[in-house]
Design a protein around this motif. Structure first.
Motif, PDB file in Angstrom:
ATOM      1  N   ASP A  26     -94.020 -51.553  26.582  1.00  0.00           N
ATOM      2  CA  ASP A  26     -94.821 -50.558  25.876  1.00  0.00           C
ATOM      3  C   ASP A  26     -96.296 -50.945  25.878  1.00  0.00           C
ATOM      4  N   GLY A  27     -97.123 -50.054  26.403  1.00  0.00           N
ATOM      5  CA  GLY A  27     -98.539 -50.337  26.516  1.00  0.00           C
ATOM      6  C   GLY A  27     -98.901 -51.074  27.786  1.00  0.00           C
ATOM      7  N   THR A  28     -97.882 -51.502  28.543  1.00  0.00           N
ATOM      8  CA  THR A  28     -98.100 -52.243  29.785  1.00  0.00           C
ATOM      9  C   THR A  28     -97.548 -51.472  30.977  1.00  0.00           C
ATOM     10  N   LEU A  29     -96.342 -50.963  30.841  1.00  0.00           N
ATOM     11  CA  LEU A  29     -95.767 -50.089  31.862  1.00  0.00           C
ATOM     12  C   LEU A  29     -95.947 -48.629  31.474  1.00  0.00           C
ATOM     13  N   LEU A  30     -95.718 -48.318  30.237  1.00  0.00           N
ATOM     14  CA  LEU A  30     -95.864 -46.937  29.786  1.00  0.00           C
ATOM     15  C   LEU A  30     -96.948 -46.833  28.726  1.00  0.00           C
ATOM     16  N   PRO A 132     -91.129 -38.454  26.049  1.00  0.00           N
ATOM     17  CA  PRO A 132     -92.581 -38.475  26.216  1.00  0.00           C
ATOM     18  C   PRO A 132     -93.102 -39.792  26.792  1.00  0.00           C
ATOM     19  N   ALA A 133     -92.475 -40.271  27.863  1.00  0.00           N
ATOM     20  CA  ALA A 133     -92.882 -41.534  28.479  1.00  0.00           C
ATOM     21  C   ALA A 133     -93.770 -41.260  29.681  1.00  0.00           C
ATOM     22  N   LEU A 134     -94.973 -41.831  29.671  1.00  0.00           N
ATOM     23  CA  LEU A 134     -95.919 -41.662  30.763  1.00  0.00           C
ATOM     24  C   LEU A 134     -96.334 -43.033  31.284  1.00  0.00           C
ATOM     25  N   PRO A 135     -96.374 -43.239  32.604  1.00  0.00           N
ATOM     26  CA  PRO A 135     -96.775 -44.542  33.140  1.00  0.00           C
ATOM     27  C   PRO A 135     -98.277 -44.765  33.000  1.00  0.00           C
ATOM     28  N   GLN A 140     -97.687 -47.216  39.576  1.00  0.00           N
ATOM     29  CA  GLN A 140     -96.786 -46.982  40.697  1.00  0.00           C
ATOM     30  C   GLN A 140     -97.290 -47.666  41.963  1.00  0.00           C
ATOM     31  N   ARG A 141     -98.576 -47.572  42.233  1.00  0.00           N
ATOM     32  CA  ARG A 141     -99.156 -48.219  43.405  1.00  0.00           C
ATOM     33  C   ARG A 141     -98.935 -49.725  43.360  1.00  0.00           C
ATOM     34  N   TRP A 170     -86.507 -43.087  32.482  1.00  0.00           N
ATOM     35  CA  TRP A 170     -87.341 -41.892  32.292  1.00  0.00           C
ATOM     36  C   TRP A 170     -88.583 -41.959  33.184  1.00  0.00           C
ATOM     37  N   LEU A 171     -89.149 -43.149  33.315  1.00  0.00           N
ATOM     38  CA  LEU A 171     -90.342 -43.318  34.154  1.00  0.00           C
ATOM     39  C   LEU A 171     -90.007 -43.334  35.642  1.00  0.00           C
ATOM     40  N   GLY A 172     -88.731 -43.509  35.974  1.00  0.00           N
ATOM     41  CA  GLY A 172     -88.328 -43.567  37.379  1.00  0.00           C
ATOM     42  C   GLY A 172     -88.661 -44.884  38.047  1.00  0.00           C
ATOM     43  N   ILE A 173     -88.723 -45.988  37.253  1.00  0.00           N
ATOM     44  CA  ILE A 173     -89.126 -47.276  37.828  1.00  0.00           C
ATOM     45  C   ILE A 173     -88.098 -48.380  37.576  1.00  0.00           C
ATOM     46  N   ARG A 174     -86.934 -48.059  37.064  1.00  0.00           N
ATOM     47  CA  ARG A 174     -85.963 -49.105  36.733  1.00  0.00           C
ATOM     48  C   ARG A 174     -85.615 -49.966  37.946  1.00  0.00           C
ATOM     49  N   GLN A 175     -85.589 -49.371  39.125  1.00  0.00           N
ATOM     50  CA  GLN A 175     -85.139 -50.088  40.315  1.00  0.00           C
ATOM     51  C   GLN A 175     -86.069 -51.220  40.743  1.00  0.00           C
TER      52      GLN A 175
END
Length: 267
Positions: A26-30, A132-135, A140-141, A170-175
């Protein structure tokens, strides 16, 4: 087992050779306020309303101090104290603060805990509906660069593991992450070293070759306690807050992921 591969992590203050990176969530990824602002507004609204129904109003001026939040004139959360309970505390810490508030106003401890539990369920349901999770910009880059280098990554969060897994989905980054360590998996959360050490164990790397990226001084102190190679704080100092004041234990403070890159890999 052979030595782990090393990657050059390029920062505004030079390059560091690392074999893994541990991220706070929290605050670092999202974006913190996008997720936890919504959750907290819902939680606090239901909590204070139900106390009012019992004839136990919470003075409005006390509400921001409960979890370390700032509110606009309509009650929406606009800022969070980076080193306050909402940003640094565990979920149990937050529930205990509100339970104490209810008790101090006249509820029994059992009644107050039951009230907090009901309000939590309502706030959790809101998140599940709205997601309401936003990266953070540029995340992503940066993750793609790290993945291209094959650098092991983990998440170490004061949140509970199941919730953290959900938010990463939710962010699509778990992988991107080989391990997710929540505060429920260790005896002591941040600022202690337990989560970082467990994540390094699961990644098969030494803490001394690991970078930690976070947004609170609790993250930085965890990194120091674990003996991490470098503690990097991400903080938008342009908003008026003093990164050096709020993050005294950071080795490096950046404003965005645009300032981080990775280089080649050595064996």
């Amino acid at each position: 087992m052979g030595q782990p591969l090393m990657t050059e992590l390029i920062t505004p203050q030079g390059s560091r050779s690392v074999s893994a990176i541990l991220f706070d969530k929290d605050g670092t990824l999202l974006q913190f306020v996008s997720l936890w602002g919504s959750w907290s507004e819902c939680f606090l609204k239901h909590f204070t309303r139900r106390l009012e129904e019992r004839g136990l109003p919470v003075p409005a001026k006390q509400i921001p101090g409960l979890w370390g939040t700032q509110h606009d004139t309509e009650g929406h959360i606009t800022e969070v104290d980076r080193n306050g309970p909402l940003a640094m505390g565990t979920m149990d810490d937050l529930y205990a603060i509100l339970s104490w508030q209810g008790y101090s106003l006249g509820l029994s401890w059992a009644e107050s805990m039951e009230l907090v539990h009901r309000c939590r369920l309502e706030a959790d349901a809101l998140l599940d509906r709205s997601r309401p999770a936003l990266p953070l910009p540029g995340l992503q880059r940066f993750l793609d660069e790290l993945a291209a280098q094959g650098l092991p990554l983990a998440v170490v969060t004061a949140d509970e593991t199941a919730a953290a897994e959900k938010h990463l989905d939710w962010l699509g980054i778990r992988q991107y992450f080989a391990a997710v360590v929540g505060t429920d998996q260790v005896e002591r959360g941040k600022p202690f070293a337990d989560m970082a050490l467990l994540a390094c164990q699961r990644l098969g790397v030494a803490p001394s070759s690991t970078a930690v990226i976070g947004d609170t001084n609790g993250d930085m102190r965890m990194a120091k306690a674990a003996g991490a190679a470098v503690a990097i704080a991400i903080a938008d100092t342009r908003s008026g807050s003093s990164g050096q004041r709020d993050l005294p234990d950071a080795d490096i403070i950046i404003e965005s992921y645009a300032e981080l890159h990775v280089g080649g890999m050595d064996r």
